[in-house]
Scaffold this motif. Structure first.
Motif, PDB file in Angstrom:
ATOM      1  N   PHE A 119       0.837  -1.188   0.000  1.00  0.00           N
ATOM      2  CA  PHE A 119       0.000   0.000   0.000  1.00  0.00           C
ATOM      3  C   PHE A 119       0.874   1.241   0.000  1.00  0.00           C
ATOM      4  O   PHE A 119       1.919   1.288   0.652  1.00  0.00           O
ATOM      5  N   ASP A 120       0.455   2.240  -0.745  1.00  0.00           N
ATOM      6  CA  ASP A 120       1.026   3.574  -0.647  1.00  0.00           C
ATOM      7  C   ASP A 120       0.178   4.304   0.390  1.00  0.00           C
ATOM      8  O   ASP A 120      -0.969   4.670   0.124  1.00  0.00           O
ATOM      9  N   MET A 121       0.722   4.485   1.589  1.00  0.00           N
ATOM     10  CA  MET A 121      -0.073   5.034   2.684  1.00  0.00           C
ATOM     11  C   MET A 121      -0.555   6.453   2.386  1.00  0.00           C
ATOM     12  O   MET A 121      -1.601   6.878   2.873  1.00  0.00           O
ATOM     13  N   THR A 122       0.209   7.196   1.585  1.00  0.00           N
ATOM     14  CA  THR A 122      -0.219   8.556   1.258  1.00  0.00           C
ATOM     15  C   THR A 122      -1.409   8.563   0.303  1.00  0.00           C
ATOM     16  O   THR A 122      -2.039   9.602   0.103  1.00  0.00           O
ATOM     17  N   ALA A 123      -1.716   7.405  -0.279  1.00  0.00           N
ATOM     18  CA  ALA A 123      -2.873   7.310  -1.174  1.00  0.00           C
ATOM     19  C   ALA A 123      -4.176   7.169  -0.407  1.00  0.00           C
ATOM     20  O   ALA A 123      -5.252   7.404  -0.961  1.00  0.00           O
ATOM     21  N   THR A 124      -4.101   6.776   0.856  1.00  0.00           N
ATOM     22  CA  THR A 124      -5.303   6.538   1.647  1.00  0.00           C
ATOM     23  C   THR A 124      -6.011   7.850   1.950  1.00  0.00           C
ATOM     24  O   THR A 124      -5.467   8.725   2.616  1.00  0.00           O
ATOM     25  N   LYS A 125      -7.241   7.985   1.441  1.00  0.00           N
ATOM     26  CA  LYS A 125      -8.030   9.205   1.630  1.00  0.00           C
ATOM     27  C   LYS A 125      -9.492   8.825   1.848  1.00  0.00           C
ATOM     28  O   LYS A 125     -10.007   7.886   1.231  1.00  0.00           O
ATOM     29  N   VAL A 126     -10.150   9.577   2.697  1.00  0.00           N
ATOM     30  CA  VAL A 126     -11.604   9.495   2.835  1.00  0.00           C
ATOM     31  C   VAL A 126     -12.151  10.875   2.510  1.00  0.00           C
ATOM     32  O   VAL A 126     -11.670  11.882   3.044  1.00  0.00           O
ATOM     33  N   THR A 127     -13.125  10.932   1.615  1.00  0.00           N
ATOM     34  CA  THR A 127     -13.654  12.207   1.137  1.00  0.00           C
ATOM     35  C   THR A 127     -15.176  12.243   1.226  1.00  0.00           C
ATOM     36  O   THR A 127     -15.840  11.197   1.295  1.00  0.00           O
ATOM     37  N   ASP A 128     -15.710  13.454   1.192  1.00  0.00           N
ATOM     38  CA  ASP A 128     -17.153  13.674   1.045  1.00  0.00           C
ATOM     39  C   ASP A 128     -17.307  14.593  -0.158  1.00  0.00           C
ATOM     40  O   ASP A 128     -17.507  15.793  -0.027  1.00  0.00           O
ATOM     41  N   LEU A 129     -17.191  14.036  -1.343  1.00  0.00           N
ATOM     42  CA  LEU A 129     -17.121  14.826  -2.568  1.00  0.00           C
ATOM     43  C   LEU A 129     -18.458  15.425  -2.977  1.00  0.00           C
ATOM     44  O   LEU A 129     -18.494  16.387  -3.730  1.00  0.00           O
ATOM     45  N   SER A 130     -19.547  14.849  -2.495  1.00  0.00           N
ATOM     46  CA  SER A 130     -20.863  15.383  -2.827  1.00  0.00           C
ATOM     47  C   SER A 130     -21.386  16.314  -1.742  1.00  0.00           C
ATOM     48  O   SER A 130     -22.418  16.967  -1.936  1.00  0.00           O
ATOM     49  N   GLY A 131     -20.706  16.346  -0.606  1.00  0.00           N
ATOM     50  CA  GLY A 131     -21.125  17.209   0.483  1.00  0.00           C
ATOM     51  C   GLY A 131     -22.428  16.796   1.131  1.00  0.00           C
ATOM     52  O   GLY A 131     -23.114  17.621   1.748  1.00  0.00           O
ATOM     53  N   ASP A 132     -22.776  15.507   1.023  1.00  0.00           N
ATOM     54  CA  ASP A 132     -24.047  15.030   1.572  1.00  0.00           C
ATOM     55  C   ASP A 132     -23.871  14.195   2.829  1.00  0.00           C
ATOM     56  O   ASP A 132     -24.823  13.561   3.305  1.00  0.00           O
ATOM     57  N   GLY A 133     -22.637  14.162   3.361  1.00  0.00           N
ATOM     58  CA  GLY A 133     -22.395  13.390   4.569  1.00  0.00           C
ATOM     59  C   GLY A 133     -22.078  11.929   4.331  1.00  0.00           C
ATOM     60  O   GLY A 133     -21.805  11.186   5.279  1.00  0.00           O
ATOM     61  N   LEU A 134     -22.102  11.485   3.066  1.00  0.00           N
ATOM     62  CA  LEU A 134     -21.748  10.113   2.714  1.00  0.00           C
ATOM     63  C   LEU A 134     -20.334  10.114   2.140  1.00  0.00           C
ATOM     64  O   LEU A 134     -20.038  10.842   1.199  1.00  0.00           O
ATOM     65  N   THR A 135     -19.454   9.294   2.692  1.00  0.00           N
ATOM     66  CA  THR A 135     -18.037   9.365   2.350  1.00  0.00           C
ATOM     67  C   THR A 135     -17.614   8.307   1.344  1.00  0.00           C
ATOM     68  O   THR A 135     -18.275   7.287   1.163  1.00  0.00           O
ATOM     69  N   GLN A 136     -16.462   8.595   0.708  1.00  0.00           N
ATOM     70  CA  GLN A 136     -15.807   7.667  -0.210  1.00  0.00           C
ATOM     71  C   GLN A 136     -14.420   7.352   0.346  1.00  0.00           C
ATOM     72  O   GLN A 136     -13.715   8.259   0.799  1.00  0.00           O
ATOM     73  N   ALA A 137     -14.037   6.091   0.314  1.00  0.00           N
ATOM     74  CA  ALA A 137     -12.723   5.666   0.818  1.00  0.00           C
ATOM     75  C   ALA A 137     -11.843   5.262  -0.360  1.00  0.00           C
ATOM     76  O   ALA A 137     -12.251   4.449  -1.200  1.00  0.00           O
ATOM     77  N   THR A 138     -10.637   5.838  -0.433  1.00  0.00           N
ATOM     78  CA  THR A 138      -9.710   5.568  -1.538  1.00  0.00           C
ATOM     79  C   THR A 138      -8.405   5.010  -1.007  1.00  0.00           C
ATOM     80  O   THR A 138      -7.855   5.529  -0.031  1.00  0.00           O
ATOM     81  N   VAL A 139      -7.919   3.949  -1.641  1.00  0.00           N
ATOM     82  CA  VAL A 139      -6.625   3.363  -1.298  1.00  0.00           C
ATOM     83  C   VAL A 139      -5.831   3.158  -2.577  1.00  0.00           C
ATOM     84  O   VAL A 139      -6.395   3.063  -3.675  1.00  0.00           O
ATOM     85  N   GLY A 140      -4.507   3.080  -2.447  1.00  0.00           N
ATOM     86  CA  GLY A 140      -3.648   2.838  -3.604  1.00  0.00           C
ATOM     87  C   GLY A 140      -2.523   1.896  -3.238  1.00  0.00           C
ATOM     88  O   GLY A 140      -2.053   1.901  -2.099  1.00  0.00           O
ATOM     89  N   TYR A 141      -2.107   1.084  -4.199  1.00  0.00           N
ATOM     90  CA  TYR A 141      -1.029   0.135  -3.928  1.00  0.00           C
ATOM     91  C   TYR A 141      -0.295  -0.235  -5.211  1.00  0.00           C
ATOM     92  O   TYR A 141      -0.825  -0.101  -6.322  1.00  0.00           O
ATOM     93  N   SER A 142       0.954  -0.676  -5.047  1.00  0.00           N
ATOM     94  CA  SER A 142       1.766  -1.138  -6.172  1.00  0.00           C
ATOM     95  C   SER A 142       1.830  -2.657  -6.161  1.00  0.00           C
ATOM     96  O   SER A 142       1.745  -3.296  -5.098  1.00  0.00           O
ATOM     97  N   ARG A 143       1.998  -3.225  -7.345  1.00  0.00           N
ATOM     98  CA  ARG A 143       1.981  -4.681  -7.508  1.00  0.00           C
ATOM     99  C   ARG A 143       3.042  -5.055  -8.531  1.00  0.00           C
ATOM    100  O   ARG A 143       3.092  -4.479  -9.618  1.00  0.00           O
ATOM    101  N   THR A 144       3.905  -6.038  -8.189  1.00  0.00           N
ATOM    102  CA  THR A 144       4.947  -6.399  -9.148  1.00  0.00           C
ATOM    103  C   THR A 144       5.441  -7.824  -8.932  1.00  0.00           C
ATOM    104  O   THR A 144       5.283  -8.410  -7.855  1.00  0.00           O
TER     105      THR A 144
END
Length: 270
Positions: A119-144
């Motif tokens: 996991f790229d820890m700096t990729a981990t984000k939780v957002t409320d992009l619609s401003g309705d109180g419902l959140t989105q969780a984003t993660v990122g990782y490398s694979r090789t």
């Protein structure tokens, strides 16, 4: 290797108190990012596959949330192959037993070279992009699964609720440049600023690289997952992707430009 570790320890009063007070400490930043509270122990009933590397709590309209990230790299098998996996899951901490909202699992099996999933820890984000109180969780990782220093497959994945998943998949910036001893400078194609096919091909043409496959290091392949997504989702993911790649590019370039430590023979040479 793909063992499942179910944590059965009692939910300590300290953690319960923390989870109960998340609503008081969670804030939304100007960039729609939700502040996360790191935790080290997860409640009973939360499944963790592999070694837990991070866990966070936050509060939204749905209730109290928990995101757990885990990784595992196996020892080499008798045939010399190696396997690895990453695991992520979001839970709602509601009542006596946590309820899993979604789960992510990806692996490299029986790699004949060096397997890696991180996991790229700096990729981990939780957002409320619609401003309705419902959140989105984003993660990122490398694979090789490689035997040299070269760009890895990279995935940036956003989950919005139980069933909505949006992905950008491409190649990270590791190994995308090299140190030219004669010139005393870094060489290599610069980080792309436009991941459209036309934008990537224009960069290839400009630097006259032959046989370069798309996506270029630091770019994703397409945006098809976002065809029916809110516009704010794609805008966020584009910006987030390029910010992560810029960080990787700067760190990789800095590591190459650092003076090399002298060897023991060089230190003692007259």
């Amino acid at each position: 290797m793909n063992s499942v570790q179910l944590l059965r320890g009692q939910l300590r009063p300290v953690l319960m108190g923390l989870l109960m007070t998340v609503a008081c400490v969670t804030t939304v930043r100007a960039d729609n990012g939700v502040a996360l509270t790191p935790v080290t122990q997860v409640p009973e009933g939360v499944e963790v596959r592999g070694k837990q590397v991070a866990a966070y709590t936050w509060d939204d309209k749905q209730g109290k949330n928990l995101l757990v990230l885990a990784e595992q790299l196996s020892e080499r098998e008798d045939d010399g192959t190696q396997s690895a996996f990453v695991y992520a899951a979001q839970y709602l901490i509601d009542g006596d037993r946590p309820k899993r909202v979604w789960m992510l699992y990806d692996d490299v099996q029986h790699c004949e070279f060096d397997a890696a999933l991180r996991f790229d820890m700096t990729a981990t984000k939780v957002t409320d992009l619609s401003g309705d109180g419902l959140t989105q969780a984003t993660v990122g990782y490398s694979r090789t699964c490689t035997s040299d220093v070269s760009p890895n497959e990279f995935k940036l994945i956003m989950h919005a609720g139980k069933s909505q998943k949006y992905r950008l998949r491409g190649v990270d910036r590791v190994g995308a440049s090299w140190w030219d001893e004669e010139a005393g400078a870094l060489r290599g194609m610069p980080l792309p600023k436009d991941c459209s096919v036309a934008g990537q091909q224009a960069l290839v043409s400009q630097y006259k690289e032959q046989g370069t496959e798309l996506p270029l290091p630091g770019c994703y392949g397409d945006e098809k997952d976002f065809a029916k997504a809110p516009e704010a989702y794609l805008t966020f993911m584009r910006q987030h992707w390029f910010a992560l790649m810029q960080k990787q590019d700067a760190e990789w370039s800095q590591s190459l430009a650092q003076p090399q430590e002298p060897t023991e023979d060089e230190e003692t040479a007259p």
